[in-house]
Design a protein around this motif. Structure first.
Motif, PDB file in Angstrom:
ATOM      1  N   LEU A   1       0.823  -1.211   0.000  1.00  0.00           N
ATOM      2  CA  LEU A   1       0.000   0.000   0.000  1.00  0.00           C
ATOM      3  C   LEU A   1       0.856   1.259   0.000  1.00  0.00           C
ATOM      4  O   LEU A   1       0.451   2.292  -0.524  1.00  0.00           O
ATOM      5  N   GLY A   2       2.027   1.170   0.600  1.00  0.00           N
ATOM      6  CA  GLY A   2       2.952   2.294   0.594  1.00  0.00           C
ATOM      7  C   GLY A   2       2.501   3.485   1.410  1.00  0.00           C
ATOM      8  O   GLY A   2       3.021   4.585   1.236  1.00  0.00           O
ATOM      9  N   ASP A   3       1.533   3.303   2.296  1.00  0.00           N
ATOM     10  CA  ASP A   3       0.991   4.425   3.064  1.00  0.00           C
ATOM     11  C   ASP A   3       0.462   3.898   4.389  1.00  0.00           C
ATOM     12  O   ASP A   3      -0.543   3.172   4.412  1.00  0.00           O
ATOM     13  N   PRO A   4       1.117   4.231   5.504  1.00  0.00           N
ATOM     14  CA  PRO A   4       0.639   3.743   6.802  1.00  0.00           C
ATOM     15  C   PRO A   4      -0.770   4.207   7.134  1.00  0.00           C
ATOM     16  O   PRO A   4      -1.472   3.550   7.904  1.00  0.00           O
ATOM     17  N   ASN A   5      -1.195   5.323   6.568  1.00  0.00           N
ATOM     18  CA  ASN A   5      -2.567   5.783   6.805  1.00  0.00           C
ATOM     19  C   ASN A   5      -3.583   4.800   6.247  1.00  0.00           C
ATOM     20  O   ASN A   5      -4.661   4.596   6.829  1.00  0.00           O
ATOM     21  N   LEU A   6      -3.256   4.180   5.123  1.00  0.00           N
ATOM     22  CA  LEU A   6      -4.158   3.177   4.553  1.00  0.00           C
ATOM     23  C   LEU A   6      -4.175   1.922   5.416  1.00  0.00           C
ATOM     24  O   LEU A   6      -5.219   1.306   5.604  1.00  0.00           O
ATOM     25  N   GLY A   7      -3.022   1.560   5.940  1.00  0.00           N
ATOM     26  CA  GLY A   7      -2.973   0.414   6.840  1.00  0.00           C
ATOM     27  C   GLY A   7      -3.813   0.643   8.081  1.00  0.00           C
ATOM     28  O   GLY A   7      -4.545  -0.237   8.527  1.00  0.00           O
ATOM     29  N   SER A   8      -3.729   1.851   8.627  1.00  0.00           N
ATOM     30  CA  SER A   8      -4.526   2.196   9.805  1.00  0.00           C
ATOM     31  C   SER A   8      -6.009   2.177   9.481  1.00  0.00           C
ATOM     32  O   SER A   8      -6.831   1.702  10.283  1.00  0.00           O
ATOM     33  N   ALA A   9      -6.361   2.676   8.302  1.00  0.00           N
ATOM     34  CA  ALA A   9      -7.769   2.685   7.898  1.00  0.00           C
ATOM     35  C   ALA A   9      -8.282   1.269   7.676  1.00  0.00           C
ATOM     36  O   ALA A   9      -9.426   0.948   8.006  1.00  0.00           O
ATOM     37  N   LEU A  10      -7.426   0.395   7.127  1.00  0.00           N
ATOM     38  CA  LEU A  10      -7.839  -0.994   6.938  1.00  0.00           C
ATOM     39  C   LEU A  10      -8.151  -1.631   8.290  1.00  0.00           C
ATOM     40  O   LEU A  10      -9.036  -2.463   8.420  1.00  0.00           O
ATOM     41  N   ALA A  11      -7.434  -1.184   9.322  1.00  0.00           N
ATOM     42  CA  ALA A  11      -7.638  -1.732  10.664  1.00  0.00           C
ATOM     43  C   ALA A  11      -8.871  -1.175  11.349  1.00  0.00           C
ATOM     44  O   ALA A  11      -9.541  -1.883  12.101  1.00  0.00           O
ATOM     45  N   THR A  12      -9.194   0.093  11.087  1.00  0.00           N
ATOM     46  CA  THR A  12     -10.171   0.780  11.936  1.00  0.00           C
ATOM     47  C   THR A  12     -11.369   1.382  11.209  1.00  0.00           C
ATOM     48  O   THR A  12     -12.374   1.704  11.848  1.00  0.00           O
ATOM     49  N   ALA A  13     -11.284   1.555   9.899  1.00  0.00           N
ATOM     50  CA  ALA A  13     -12.352   2.234   9.152  1.00  0.00           C
ATOM     51  C   ALA A  13     -13.561   1.324   8.995  1.00  0.00           C
ATOM     52  O   ALA A  13     -13.484   0.111   9.212  1.00  0.00           O
ATOM     53  N   PRO A  14     -14.706   1.886   8.607  1.00  0.00           N
ATOM     54  CA  PRO A  14     -15.867   1.049   8.290  1.00  0.00           C
ATOM     55  C   PRO A  14     -15.505  -0.028   7.272  1.00  0.00           C
ATOM     56  O   PRO A  14     -14.597   0.158   6.451  1.00  0.00           O
ATOM     57  N   VAL A  15     -16.226  -1.127   7.333  1.00  0.00           N
ATOM     58  CA  VAL A  15     -15.886  -2.304   6.526  1.00  0.00           C
ATOM     59  C   VAL A  15     -15.792  -1.972   5.045  1.00  0.00           C
ATOM     60  O   VAL A  15     -14.861  -2.417   4.362  1.00  0.00           O
ATOM     61  N   GLU A  16     -16.735  -1.184   4.519  1.00  0.00           N
ATOM     62  CA  GLU A  16     -16.719  -0.919   3.078  1.00  0.00           C
ATOM     63  C   GLU A  16     -15.474  -0.136   2.658  1.00  0.00           C
ATOM     64  O   GLU A  16     -14.950  -0.332   1.555  1.00  0.00           O
ATOM     65  N   VAL A  17     -14.985   0.730   3.532  1.00  0.00           N
ATOM     66  CA  VAL A  17     -13.754   1.474   3.240  1.00  0.00           C
ATOM     67  C   VAL A  17     -12.549   0.540   3.319  1.00  0.00           C
ATOM     68  O   VAL A  17     -11.672   0.540   2.451  1.00  0.00           O
ATOM     69  N   ALA A  18     -12.516  -0.268   4.378  1.00  0.00           N
ATOM     70  CA  ALA A  18     -11.401  -1.188   4.557  1.00  0.00           C
ATOM     71  C   ALA A  18     -11.322  -2.200   3.418  1.00  0.00           C
ATOM     72  O   ALA A  18     -10.225  -2.543   2.951  1.00  0.00           O
ATOM     73  N   LYS A  19     -12.463  -2.662   2.942  1.00  0.00           N
ATOM     74  CA  LYS A  19     -12.466  -3.611   1.825  1.00  0.00           C
ATOM     75  C   LYS A  19     -11.908  -2.962   0.557  1.00  0.00           C
ATOM     76  O   LYS A  19     -11.178  -3.597  -0.208  1.00  0.00           O
ATOM     77  N   GLN A  20     -12.233  -1.716   0.336  1.00  0.00           N
ATOM     78  CA  GLN A  20     -11.723  -1.019  -0.845  1.00  0.00           C
ATOM     79  C   GLN A  20     -10.207  -0.866  -0.773  1.00  0.00           C
ATOM     80  O   GLN A  20      -9.505  -0.995  -1.778  1.00  0.00           O
TER      81      GLN A  20
END
Length: 204
Positions: A72-91
């Motif tokens: 992903l090259g972006d720790p913010n995306l990793g954090s979002a995958l961990a904590t964001a709503p499911v539909e965002v994390a799946k994307q």
């Protein structure tokens, strides 16, 4: 298509390293808590966090999940995958697959993205078959794949589309309009992967 990940061969590894959303979510959550890669693998194995039958499978998929998070090259995306709503994390997981696997990148940009670009939302077996026929003609490695391997890859690509609401179910013949998550759009633009935006129906 601009190859953005260096020497990027086509592989059929998504028959094993699938969408893995639950596994990715668990792995990202452990990473979000500050565990190292080795600590994550040990915890996954020792606690059987993925509920797999063997330690070998646990270790292998944990490594695959960590590679996808890194891609992903972006720790913010990793954090979002961990904590964001499911539909965002799946994307985000889907984008991770695109970054990790040349095959998924090509499919999502040249087939799905082109459907959105041309406002032709019909989708069926013919589209995915044409994609693989062209790929086999252009790539010697893909040309050597067995019919069963290609069938399994097609099945996983369609599964990814269903998981991310591009399709309602396996019998759907029309793509749904999708909206890219703002955090993913920002990250893609920041890191210069703008070609990927088309896969998420984004043309800004």
């Amino acid at each position: 298509m601009a190859v953005i990940k260096g020497n990027w061969p086509y592989t059929g590894v998504i028959t094993r390293e699938k969408f893995l959303f639950n596994e990715m979510r668990i792995t990202a959550q452990l990473q979000f808590k500050g565990l190292s890669d080795d600590e994550i693998i040990d915890k996954v194995v020792n606690d059987n966090l993925y509920q797999y039958p063997t330690n070998r499978m646990l270790r292998s998929i944990a490594r695959a999940c960590l590679r996808r998070l890194a891609s992903l090259g972006d720790p913010n995306l990793g954090s979002a995958l961990a904590t964001a709503p499911v539909e965002v994390a799946k994307q985000i997981d889907l984008y991770g697959m695109m970054c990790q696997y040349h095959l998924v990148w090509d499919f999502m940009t040249t087939v799905i993205g082109e459907k959105y670009r041309t406002n032709n939302l019909s989708y069926g077996r013919v589209d995915i078959n044409m994609f693989f026929t062209a790929l086999q003609e252009q790539n010697e490695n893909v040309a050597q794949w067995s019919d069963s391997t290609i069938t399994r890859i097609k099945s996983e690509l369609n599964h990814v589309l269903i998981e991310n609401d591009y399709l309602d179910n396996i019998k759907s013949t029309k793509l749904n309009p999708v909206m890219i998550a703002p955090i993913l759009e920002r990250s893609i633009k920041t890191h210069g992967d703008r070609t990927a935006l088309i896969a998420f129906n984004c043309f800004d």
